[in-house]
Write a protein that holds these residues in place. Structure first.
Motif, mmCIF file in Angstrom:
data_model
loop_
_atom_site.group_PDB
_atom_site.id
_atom_site.type_symbol
_atom_site.label_atom_id
_atom_site.label_comp_id
_atom_site.label_asym_id
_atom_site.label_seq_id
_atom_site.Cartn_x
_atom_site.Cartn_y
_atom_site.Cartn_z
ATOM 1 N N GLY A 184 0.835 -1.187 0.000
ATOM 2 C CA GLY A 184 0.000 0.000 0.000
ATOM 3 C C GLY A 184 0.873 1.242 0.000
ATOM 4 N N THR A 185 0.290 2.357 0.409
ATOM 5 C CA THR A 185 1.027 3.616 0.401
ATOM 6 C C THR A 185 0.797 4.392 1.693
ATOM 7 O OG1 THR A 185 -0.771 4.900 -0.611
ATOM 8 C CG2 THR A 185 0.756 3.776 -2.106
ATOM 9 N N PRO A 188 -0.311 10.341 -0.374
ATOM 10 C CA PRO A 188 -1.029 10.531 -1.636
ATOM 11 C C PRO A 188 -0.039 10.706 -2.783
ATOM 12 C CG PRO A 188 -1.970 11.911 0.087
ATOM 13 C CD PRO A 188 -0.696 11.344 0.640
ATOM 14 N N LEU A 193 -3.008 4.187 -7.927
ATOM 15 C CA LEU A 193 -3.878 3.267 -7.194
ATOM 16 C C LEU A 193 -4.487 2.199 -8.092
ATOM 17 C CD1 LEU A 193 -5.726 5.815 -4.846
ATOM 18 C CD2 LEU A 193 -3.669 4.468 -4.388
ATOM 19 N N TYR A 224 -5.991 -1.031 6.711
ATOM 20 C CA TYR A 224 -4.742 -0.287 6.832
ATOM 21 C C TYR A 224 -3.750 -1.103 7.655
ATOM 22 C CZ TYR A 224 -5.968 0.742 11.676
ATOM 23 O OH TYR A 224 -6.280 0.613 12.998
ATOM 24 N N TYR A 229 -2.145 5.116 4.224
ATOM 25 C CA TYR A 229 -2.935 5.962 3.328
ATOM 26 C C TYR A 229 -3.829 5.106 2.440
ATOM 27 C CZ TYR A 229 -4.323 8.956 -0.514
ATOM 28 O OH TYR A 229 -5.069 9.613 -1.455
ATOM 29 N N SER A 230 -3.250 4.091 1.828
ATOM 30 C CA SER A 230 -4.038 3.178 1.007
ATOM 31 C C SER A 230 -3.463 1.773 1.120
ATOM 32 C CB SER A 230 -4.043 3.615 -0.464
ATOM 33 O OG SER A 230 -2.759 3.403 -1.049
ATOM 34 N N THR A 231 -4.322 0.786 0.980
ATOM 35 C CA THR A 231 -3.914 -0.614 0.957
ATOM 36 C C THR A 231 -4.437 -1.232 -0.332
ATOM 37 O OG1 THR A 231 -4.033 -0.733 3.375
ATOM 38 C CG2 THR A 231 -4.004 -2.808 2.190
ATOM 39 N N ALA A 234 -7.928 -3.589 0.291
ATOM 40 C CA ALA A 234 -8.293 -2.841 1.484
ATOM 41 C C ALA A 234 -9.615 -3.262 2.100
ATOM 42 C CB ALA A 234 -8.359 -1.347 1.158
ATOM 43 N N ASP A 235 -10.493 -3.904 1.331
ATOM 44 C CA ASP A 235 -11.830 -4.193 1.843
ATOM 45 C C ASP A 235 -12.383 -5.447 1.171
ATOM 46 O OD1 ASP A 235 -12.697 -3.334 -0.739
ATOM 47 O OD2 ASP A 235 -12.784 -1.275 -0.020
ATOM 48 N N THR A 238 -13.028 -5.235 -2.761
ATOM 49 C CA THR A 238 -11.838 -5.427 -3.577
ATOM 50 C C THR A 238 -11.407 -6.882 -3.553
ATOM 51 O OG1 THR A 238 -11.135 -3.184 -3.006
ATOM 52 C CG2 THR A 238 -9.491 -4.625 -3.995
#
Length: 430
Positions: A184-185, A188, A193, A224, A229-231, A234-235, A238
């Motif tokens: 992930g990140t 930003p 993404l 996370y 910030y992002s995975t 993530a959910d 996804t």
């Protein structure tokens, strides 16, 4: 022949003292359930057949991102981990499988390891890969991702490791692999993404292609951590889309701690089952940022509601129903064996309560839009003390009526503190 770690005679002696009170409680509960049209012995038989795997890493102190506080007698290798897992199963009798993690649990002879586990009354469950941290001597770093890394050589290394885990799992008798990535990140703009997901799907497809015919690939999502910030995965949405793209043998794994606060996890369970992608569970609990608290320690009602959906799925299997159940916890302030015993008991009790739900009354109330009676159908089952059912099922299988008391009376931790090498402090885990 199974060589149990603890004295079976000592467990039986303790059970003899507690047996009369248990019988009285069981008989009383049986009369209560009979008035509701339920046969307690039938419920007990189902509870006795329900099992959940324990993680090899759960036998040790996990720590937090900041520190690890070892416990005396903590296991230092897979052989000692198996001993501790065997103690959990001997006392609780509902955790007969161990889920190993590689490369943490690598050995030279996996056939011998499988025999060793069998001698302790254990088998192996889903295998787990590790591309979320670098290992000593590893050629390339996962600092910037693994299966979704921008460097194709890093992705190839991660694919190779996952395929190696599948090959090890075949030798251990496993039938599935769990793939979780920390990719992930933290800023930003750090990565594109969309393209990071494309890279993940391309690499995961290579792992999927290596699956034996009778294997499954369980995709685990996390909102996370370690990326904040992002995975990439993530959910559950996804995860499900990725599983659908990969193929029929790819399914979703639901970790109860990997959700935002107040997320309706039981609805996620129902949705994944609806589309044939409910692959398994990692049982734990969560309050704030820690996603590996003991199962049922924070929200036991949610655990019950999850099992209510699982019973519905079992009764209406659609395209099949065969979830892999595993405890996944990190024990920083308790004896790991005690935490796994308590969690396995909490899971069994939630399963037992879900079995008590009057399905006909629930369905009738739902169809009539009778909100209160639908809620009461669930509440009536939840508030029932099913501990006599779980304890009796356990005792009849040779386990302990009071698992924590029996474990402490055994002196296991004290003995192992004298026999095993101490574990280093470490820096904690993510």
């Amino acid at each position: 022949m199974i060589e149990y770690p603890l004295s079976q005679g000592q467990i039986a002696a303790a059970n003899t003292i507690a047996a009369e009170a248990l019988e009285d409680d069981y008989d009383s509960l049986g009369r209560q359930l009979a008035r509701r049209g339920l046969a307690i012995d039938e419920i007990k038989a189902k509870v006795a057949s329900f099992t959940v795997a324990v993680p090899s890493w759960g036998a040790g102190r996990g720590g937090t991102r900041f520190a690890k506080f070892p416990i005396a007698g903590e296991p230092t290798n897979i052989h000692e981990k198996l001993e501790d897992c065997a103690v959990v199963n001997q006392l609780g009798r509902n955790t007969p499988r161990v889920s190993p993690h590689f490369p943490w649990d690598k050995v030279d002879d996996y056939a011998a390891l499988r025999e060793e586990a069998a001698s302790l009354g254990l088998g192996f469950d889903v295998v787990n890969s590790n591309t979320f941290q670098d290992q000593p001597g590893q050629p390339l770093s996962y600092r910037n991702g693994s299966l979704s890394a921008t460097d194709p050589a890093v992705r190839a290394q991660a694919v190779e490791h996952n395929i190696e885990c599948i090959e090890i799992g075949q030798r251990l008798g496993s039938k599935a692999i769990t793939v979780w990535i920390g990719d992930g990140t933290n800023f930003p703009g750090q990565q594109d993404l969309a393209r990071s997901l494309d890279r993940y799907l391309e690499a995961a497809a290579e792992v999927y292609a290596a699956l034996p015919e009778d294997w499954r690939m369980l995709l685990e999502h996390k909102m996370y951590e370690p990326a904040f910030y992002s995975t990439v995965i993530a959910d559950w949405g996804t995860s499900m889309l990725a599983a659908q793209e990969l193929g029929e043998k790819a399914q979703c794994l639901v970790d109860l701690g990997h959700h935002a606060p107040n997320v309706n996890i039981e609805q996620i369970v129902a949705r994944l089952h609806r589309f044939g992608k409910l692959g398994g569970f990692h049982f734990n609990d969560s309050k704030y940022g820690d996603d590996d608290l003991d199962t049922g320690s924070i929200n036991p009602h949610q655990l019950f509601l999850v099992f209510n959906e699982l019973i519905e799925a079992e009764r209406n299997p659609r395209n099949g129903f065969n979830p892999a159940y595993m405890i996944d916890q990190s024990h920083n302030v308790t004896d790991p064996i005690e935490s796994m015993l308590a969690s396995a008991e909490a899971i069994a009790q939630s399963y037992a309560k879900a079995l008590l739900v009057d399905r006909n009354a629930l369905r009738a109330a739902q169809d009539a839009n009778d909100v209160m009676m639908a809620f009461q159908a669930l509440r009536r089952a939840y508030r029932t003390d099913v501990s006599p059912i779980v304890a009796k099922a356990r005792a009849e299988a040779g386990g302990a009526i009071d698992v924590i008391a029996a474990y402490r009376a055994s002196g296991w931790r004290e003995r192992k503190a004298q026999e095993r090498q101490p574990v280093g402090l470490g820096a904690g885990i993510v």
